[in-house]
Write a protein that holds these residues in place. Structure first.
Motif, PDB file in Angstrom:
ATOM      1  N   UNK A   1       0.994  -1.251  -0.055  1.00 10.93           N
ATOM      2  CA  UNK A   1       0.135   0.054  -0.086  1.00 10.93           C
ATOM      3  C   UNK A   1       0.868   1.288   0.068  1.00 10.93           C
ATOM      4  N   UNK A   2       2.017   1.230   0.633  1.00 14.54           N
ATOM      5  CA  UNK A   2       2.842   2.405   0.959  1.00 14.54           C
ATOM      6  C   UNK A   2       3.293   2.734  -0.544  1.00 14.54           C
ATOM      7  N   UNK A   3       3.793   1.593  -1.260  1.00 13.21           N
ATOM      8  CA  UNK A   3       4.360   1.848  -2.622  1.00 13.21           C
ATOM      9  C   UNK A   3       3.259   2.477  -3.467  1.00 13.21           C
ATOM     10  N   UNK A   4       2.249   1.951  -3.499  1.00 11.34           N
ATOM     11  CA  UNK A   4       0.985   2.512  -4.205  1.00 11.34           C
ATOM     12  C   UNK A   4       0.948   3.865  -4.048  1.00 11.34           C
ATOM     13  N   UNK A   5       0.930   4.345  -2.851  1.00 14.20           N
ATOM     14  CA  UNK A   5       0.713   5.650  -2.320  1.00 14.20           C
ATOM     15  C   UNK A   5       1.759   6.548  -2.948  1.00 14.20           C
ATOM     16  N   UNK A   6       2.960   6.068  -2.746  1.00 17.90           N
ATOM     17  CA  UNK A   6       4.151   6.980  -3.274  1.00 17.90           C
ATOM     18  C   UNK A   6       4.003   7.200  -4.366  1.00 17.90           C
ATOM     19  N   UNK A   7       3.835   6.174  -5.358  1.00 16.86           N
ATOM     20  CA  UNK A   7       3.643   6.363  -6.703  1.00 16.86           C
ATOM     21  C   UNK A   7       2.786   7.264  -7.158  1.00 16.86           C
ATOM     22  N   UNK A   8       1.589   7.439  -6.550  1.00 15.13           N
ATOM     23  CA  UNK A   8       0.545   8.278  -6.738  1.00 15.13           C
ATOM     24  C   UNK A   8       0.980   9.813  -6.264  1.00 15.13           C
ATOM     25  N   UNK A   9       1.628   9.864  -5.086  1.00 15.21           N
ATOM     26  CA  UNK A   9       2.015  11.069  -4.715  1.00 15.21           C
ATOM     27  C   UNK A   9       3.141  11.833  -5.718  1.00 15.21           C
ATOM     28  N   UNK A  10       4.045  11.037  -5.833  1.00 16.94           N
ATOM     29  CA  UNK A  10       5.218  11.447  -6.650  1.00 16.94           C
ATOM     30  C   UNK A  10       4.539  11.942  -8.290  1.00 16.94           C
ATOM     31  N   UNK A  11       3.644  11.248  -8.664  1.00 21.13           N
ATOM     32  CA  UNK A  11       2.983  11.705  -9.838  1.00 21.13           C
ATOM     33  C   UNK A  11       2.443  13.121  -9.833  1.00 21.13           C
ATOM     34  N   UNK A  12       1.791  13.173  -8.693  1.00 22.52           N
ATOM     35  CA  UNK A  12       0.831  14.645  -8.530  1.00 22.52           C
ATOM     36  C   UNK A  12       2.021  15.445  -8.182  1.00 22.52           C
ATOM     37  N   UNK A  13       3.079  15.318  -7.394  1.00 21.39           N
ATOM     38  CA  UNK A  13       4.109  16.454  -6.985  1.00 21.39           C
ATOM     39  C   UNK A  13       4.672  16.862  -8.484  1.00 21.39           C
ATOM     40  N   UNK A  14       5.159  15.941  -9.320  1.00 25.79           N
ATOM     41  CA  UNK A  14       5.915  16.043 -10.593  1.00 25.79           C
ATOM     42  C   UNK A  14       4.742  16.936 -11.260  1.00 25.79           C
ATOM     43  N   UNK A  15       3.782  16.762 -11.606  1.00 22.88           N
ATOM     44  CA  UNK A  15       2.876  17.363 -12.145  1.00 22.88           C
ATOM     45  C   UNK A  15       2.401  19.038 -11.583  1.00 22.88           C
ATOM     46  N   UNK A  16       2.378  19.240 -10.243  1.00 20.43           N
ATOM     47  CA  UNK A  16       2.339  20.396  -9.756  1.00 20.43           C
ATOM     48  C   UNK A  16       3.480  21.136 -10.029  1.00 20.43           C
TER      49      UNK A  16
ATOM     50  N   UNK B   1      11.760  19.300 -10.831  1.00 28.41           N
ATOM     51  CA  UNK B   1      12.113  17.748 -10.255  1.00 28.41           C
ATOM     52  C   UNK B   1      11.185  17.513  -9.146  1.00 28.41           C
ATOM     53  N   UNK B   2      11.234  16.083  -8.761  1.00 29.60           N
ATOM     54  CA  UNK B   2      10.315  15.694  -7.653  1.00 29.60           C
ATOM     55  C   UNK B   2      10.766  16.523  -6.468  1.00 29.60           C
ATOM     56  N   UNK B   3      12.069  16.878  -6.103  1.00 27.00           N
ATOM     57  CA  UNK B   3      12.527  17.632  -5.055  1.00 27.00           C
ATOM     58  C   UNK B   3      12.155  18.997  -5.227  1.00 27.00           C
ATOM     59  N   UNK B   4      11.891  19.491  -6.263  1.00 29.76           N
ATOM     60  CA  UNK B   4      11.768  21.203  -6.445  1.00 29.76           C
ATOM     61  C   UNK B   4      12.109  21.582  -7.833  1.00 29.76           C
ATOM     62  N   UNK B   5      12.944  22.476  -8.011  1.00 32.36           N
ATOM     63  CA  UNK B   5      13.272  22.959  -9.463  1.00 32.36           C
ATOM     64  C   UNK B   5      15.014  23.327  -9.476  1.00 32.36           C
ATOM     65  N   UNK B   6      15.158  23.584 -10.640  1.00 28.41           N
ATOM     66  CA  UNK B   6      16.422  24.091 -11.250  1.00 28.41           C
ATOM     67  C   UNK B   6      15.936  25.469 -11.775  1.00 28.41           C
ATOM     68  N   UNK B   7      16.768  26.531 -11.452  1.00 24.16           N
ATOM     69  CA  UNK B   7      16.211  27.936 -11.835  1.00 24.16           C
ATOM     70  C   UNK B   7      17.306  28.773 -12.305  1.00 24.16           C
ATOM     71  N   UNK B   8      17.039  29.939 -12.630  1.00 25.40           N
ATOM     72  CA  UNK B   8      17.923  30.796 -13.018  1.00 25.40           C
ATOM     73  C   UNK B   8      17.478  32.175 -12.684  1.00 25.40           C
ATOM     74  N   UNK B   9      18.367  32.601 -12.050  1.00 25.41           N
ATOM     75  CA  UNK B   9      18.347  34.257 -11.395  1.00 25.41           C
ATOM     76  C   UNK B   9      17.568  35.175 -12.314  1.00 25.41           C
ATOM     77  N   UNK B  10      16.596  35.699 -11.904  1.00 24.94           N
ATOM     78  CA  UNK B  10      15.675  36.649 -12.835  1.00 24.94           C
ATOM     79  C   UNK B  10      16.568  37.898 -13.065  1.00 24.94           C
ATOM     80  N   UNK B  11      16.693  38.247 -13.995  1.00 22.77           N
ATOM     81  CA  UNK B  11      17.456  39.487 -14.307  1.00 22.77           C
ATOM     82  C   UNK B  11      17.086  40.675 -13.474  1.00 22.77           C
ATOM     83  N   UNK B  12      15.766  40.673 -13.042  1.00 16.20           N
ATOM     84  CA  UNK B  12      15.303  42.062 -12.683  1.00 16.20           C
ATOM     85  C   UNK B  12      15.484  41.806 -11.049  1.00 16.20           C
ATOM     86  N   UNK B  13      16.150  41.150 -10.621  1.00 18.23           N
ATOM     87  CA  UNK B  13      16.228  40.882  -8.910  1.00 18.23           C
ATOM     88  C   UNK B  13      16.993  42.140  -8.442  1.00 18.23           C
TER      89      UNK B  13
END
Ligand code: SF4
Length: 446
Positions: free
Chosen positions: A364-379, A434-446
């Motif tokens: 059950x845990x593996x099924x749940x992790x698979x579902x949540x990882x998909x949702x995290x990736x989509x968001x 990524x599943x853990x967050x993002x790679x980004x680039x500094x916005x030139x207007x910072x």
């Protein structure tokens, strides 16, 4: 002692309250003149700061005790102290399988360490300090805090203990009844932290929404947030953990109105099945949880919501588990901490009938992790191109050309930069999810 300057180390893992306790121990020991070292091999005093929130950290603590037994045989002068939730729960029983332990320290006794260490070094006593505070009629007792080392981000406990008695949890037994710190003490600690360069605080407690209950001066958690928002120099305020039954309209309003309170709420749901929630003694239904979340998202539109999920609770049927999957699909959490139930001695759930087998729980845990990882990736994918404010915390451990920090929504962002950016707020565009967050680039207007 094996050097002119006495040394100590804190071996720790577990929840954030445990981390804060470790920091308090380290601050106390530094003030006593001890130098912190990374490994038990180099230390004169070893603190094993244990966690009982799940069976795995307890197993890890017991296996660490096995390693410390060997060290103690090689160096009888080594002082071994066990503290944290397992120390509180097991107390003197620890000596039945680890008789070499010099000191057993309860969760409310950290401030006694200087006196206890003195007794041990003078007399080589074996000592335990395990008294939990009682809630007094007019004023609850809370642990004494030690001065903190300067840092960019800090945890600040605002309350201790818990009165909720969820059926799977040892905290009410290991940390005692719920007690809130005086607001003036919390404000003074945050002001001192700001003076040392701190920009972000995370307010800690087992149930922060209930802050203020039992204090002589009438107060509550939203009031604390309004007062902290006015502290000059603090730029971000986070808090954890919130109990869904205590998520008030006042708190939701505070989150919407206060610019320093980050748009992230960790709201543990645990299960989507009302029958399981009732057996867990969570005191809300899935419909009540969803109603609170709707109100929150309507009021704070860009909020990220994370949760805890516990599968395989005793008696959980296939239908109960499917209700959890449906709730996860419906809510679309940004992230979740997911666990398979493991019985903890001393809790009501450990003695419940209909315990599920390990294979069922883990499937059950593996099924749940698979579902949540998909949702995290989509968001995260849906947030590509968005610009986030990042508080730069340090250079990436994996790539020294990158720095790392968190969005206000509590997602990791790595982007090209150097140590000169640490401590600054930088606007960064998310360019790769990524599943853990993002790679980004500094916005030139910072
Ligand atoms: S609210 Fe429940 S899970 Fe959280 S600390 Fe209290 S008893 Fe444990």
């Amino acid at each position: 002692m094996n050097s002119t300057v006495p040394t100590f180390t804190v071996l720790t893992w577990g929840c954030q309250m445990n981390e804060d306790d470790s920091e308090q121990i380290a601050s106390l020991m530094t003030r006593l003149g001890y130098q912190r070292v990374a490994s038990a091999l180099e230390a004169d005093v070893v603190f094993l700061n244990t966690c009982s929130v799940r069976a795995k950290p307890e197993h890890k603590a017991k296996s660490k005790l096995g390693e410390l037994r060997i060290l103690k045989q090689q160096n009888p002068d080594l002082i071994v102290a066990v503290c944290g939730c397992m120390a509180q729960k097991e107390g003197e029983r620890i000596r039945s399988y680890a008789p070499f332990v010099d000191l057993i320290i309860g969760t409310a006794n950290i401030h006694q360490i200087p006196g206890l260490l003195h007794r041990i070094t003078e007399n080589r006593d074996r000592i335990s300090a395990l008294e939990l505070p009682r809630v007094e009629d007019d004023e609850p007792t809370v642990p004494i805090r030690v001065e903190r080392t300067p840092r960019l981000k800090a945890f600040v406990p605002i309350m201790y203990g818990c009165d909720n008695f969820c059926a799977y949890c040892v905290v009410p037994f290991t940390r005692g009844p719920e007690r809130s710190r005086p607001m003036a003490d919390i404000l003074a600690e945050v002001e001192r932290l700001v003076g040392g360069g701190c920009k972000e605080v995370t307010l800690l407690g087992q149930n922060v929404n209930n802050y203020g209950q039992g204090r002589r001066e009438p107060t509550d958690f939203p009031t604390l947030l309004y007062r902290l928002n006015d502290v000059p120099g603090i730029e971000r305020i986070r808090f954890t953990t919130s109990h869904p039954k205590d998520l008030s309209d006042g708190l939701i309003r505070a989150m919407a109105e206060l610019p320093k309170v980050c748009e992230h709420l960790h709201l543990p749901v645990q299960s989507g099945s009302d029958a399981v929630l009732a057996r867990m003694n969570r005191r809300y239904t899935s419909a009540q949880y969803l109603q609170r979340l709707t109100k929150l998202r309507d009021t704070v539109p860009d909020i990220a919501v994370t949760t805890d999920l516990l599968v395989g609770f005793p008696g959980e049927t296939d239908e109960d588990f499917e209700a959890t999957l449906r709730l996860v699909e419906e809510v679309r959490f940004d992230e979740a901490f997911m666990f398979a139930f493991s019985p903890m001695s001393g809790t009501a759930a450990a003695d419940m009938p209909d315990q599920l087998s390990d294979p069922v729980r883990h499937e059950r845990l593996l099924l749940l992790i698979e579902l949540q990882n998909r949702i995290t990736a989509e968001i995260n994918h849906s947030q590509l191109g968005m610009i986030f404010e990042i508080l730069v915390e340090g250079v990436s451990r994996r790539d020294s050309t990158k720095v790392t920090g968190l969005t206000r929504t509590n997602k990791t962002m790595n982007f090209t930069g150097d140590a000169g950016l640490i401590g600054l707020m930088v606007s960064v565009r998310a360019v790769k999810p990524h599943i853990w967050g993002f790679m980004g680039e500094a916005d030139s207007g910072r």
